[in-house]
Enzyme design. Structure first.
Site, PDB file in Angstrom:
ATOM      1  CE  LYS A  52      59.295  32.630 -25.384  1.00 54.51           C
ATOM      2  NZ  LYS A  52      58.321  31.072 -25.099  1.00 54.51           N
ATOM      3  CD  GLN A  96      58.213  29.062 -22.621  1.00 55.02           C
ATOM      4  OE1 GLN A  96      57.888  29.713 -23.343  1.00 55.02           O
ATOM      5  NE2 GLN A  96      59.140  27.764 -23.333  1.00 55.02           N
ATOM      6  CG  ASP A 119      52.913  28.951 -28.063  1.00 51.63           C
ATOM      7  OD1 ASP A 119      54.328  29.741 -28.808  1.00 51.63           O
ATOM      8  OD2 ASP A 119      53.303  29.139 -26.897  1.00 51.63           O
TER       9      ASP A 119
END
Ligand code: NAD
Length: 291
Positions: A52, A96, A119
């Site tokens: 990412k 994450q 997200d």
């Protein structure tokens, strides 16, 4: 059988974003900034976050990686999120997952400002998605929709079987495929660990999205001729011939299923790169709301 090539489709999205970011620079405007929080040193999470960050660099986004040891307190994480929420330069916040057991995923997700929830896991984002309102769509299902769009896969009126009901993949996927959109407008069946007649349901599917986490779970006898297959699964299986000692396997028995279906995503190189491209699109969108 044709390949739904996530590397190619994601490259096209990244190229577009790169041009748009270059334009922002020319105009003297702010470039998108993604802040990623990584806790511990799980190998898979390290790899995901690294790609990412690398993609941000590739397309000209700013990125900040914040690392914590596995024993970080929930309080400390929440404090950092609060700081990022108030930082006007940060457009997107990504934590994450999975987090260590002593930290509540829900508390962390709920602490992120919905305006920076790239997200798309915050309940506000999920609620807006379900209602079909503009929002951040979770990166993996969003990436799959972009992949279907890129390859102009006909979805209207098709029967889609989604296997898996997680909040990050299966459930949002079922919502998006059933929504009044293109791609979308499918009749959706969502299956999970308690589904009794999975094979029977899969045999009725025009589209199968497998998000289970069990290598080779979807076998050729579960798939009718011409089905579109999207394999979300990524499992590390031992492979002594590889330097790393493992290789990645999807949830679909690619070798035997591919000759029956019309389109299929490979693993790796299918859904994975699209997930990152979708995250970048979400971060860009957040930045544009400020620019
Ligand atoms: P999860 O463990 O949260 O959910 C798995 C789902 O599979 C559950 O809803 C469960 O009910 C269902 N399931 C389990 N056994 C089943 C069975 N026998 N029959 C039918 N359903 C069954 O996993 P997740 O986070 O949704 O991820 C699923 C897979 O996708 C994993 O391999 C993960 O690594 C991968 N993944 C890939 C990406 C990507 O970018 N490619 C992103 C997220 C997750």
């Amino acid at each position: 059988m044709q390949i739904l090539d996530g590397r190619k489709a994601s490259q096209a999205i990244k190229n577009e974003l790169k041009i748009e970011v270059a334009q922002l620079v020319v105009e003297g405007k702010k470039v998108p900034h993604l802040a990623a929080i990584l806790v511990g040193n799980d190998g898979a999470s390290e790899t995901y976050v690294a790609s990412k960050v690398k993609t941000c660099e590739e397309i000209g986004f700013k990125s900040t990686l914040i690392r914590y040891d596995n024993d970080v307190s929930e309080y400390k994480l929440l404090e950092k999120i609060e700081e990022l929420n108030h930082d006007p330069d940060v457009d997107g916040i990504l934590v994450q997952l999975p987090l260590p057991k002593h930290v509540g995923d829900e508390n962390v997700i709920n602490a992120i400002d919905p305006d920076k929830d790239v997200d798309g896991f915050h309940p506000v984002s999920v609620g807006r998605m379900v209602q079909g309102l503009p929002t951040y769509i979770p990166a993996t299902p969003h990436g799959i929709m972009l992949l279907l769009e890129h390859y102009k896969i006909e979805t209207k009126g098709k029967h889609a079987v989604v296997i898996g009901r997680s909040n990050i993949v299966g459930r949002p996927m079922s919502v998006l495929l059933s929504s009044n959109s293109n791609p979308g407008n499918c009749t959706v069946t969502i299956c999970h660990s308690q589904t009794k007649n999975l094979k029977e349901l899969c045999l009725q599917a025009d589209i199968i999205v497998a998000a289970i986490g069990k290598p080779d779970y979807v076998t050729a006898d579960m798939v009718k001729e011409g089905t579109v297959i999207v394999d979300v699964g990524i499992t590390r299986v031992e492979d002594k011939s590889k330097k790393s000692g493992f290789r990645l396997k999807g949830d679909v028995d690619f070798e035997n299923v591919s000759s029956k279906c019309s389109w299929i995503t490979p693993v790796p190189g299918g859904v994975g790169p699209m997930t990152i491209a979708a995250l970048m699109k979400n971060t860009f969108r957040s930045c544009m709301q400020k620019n």
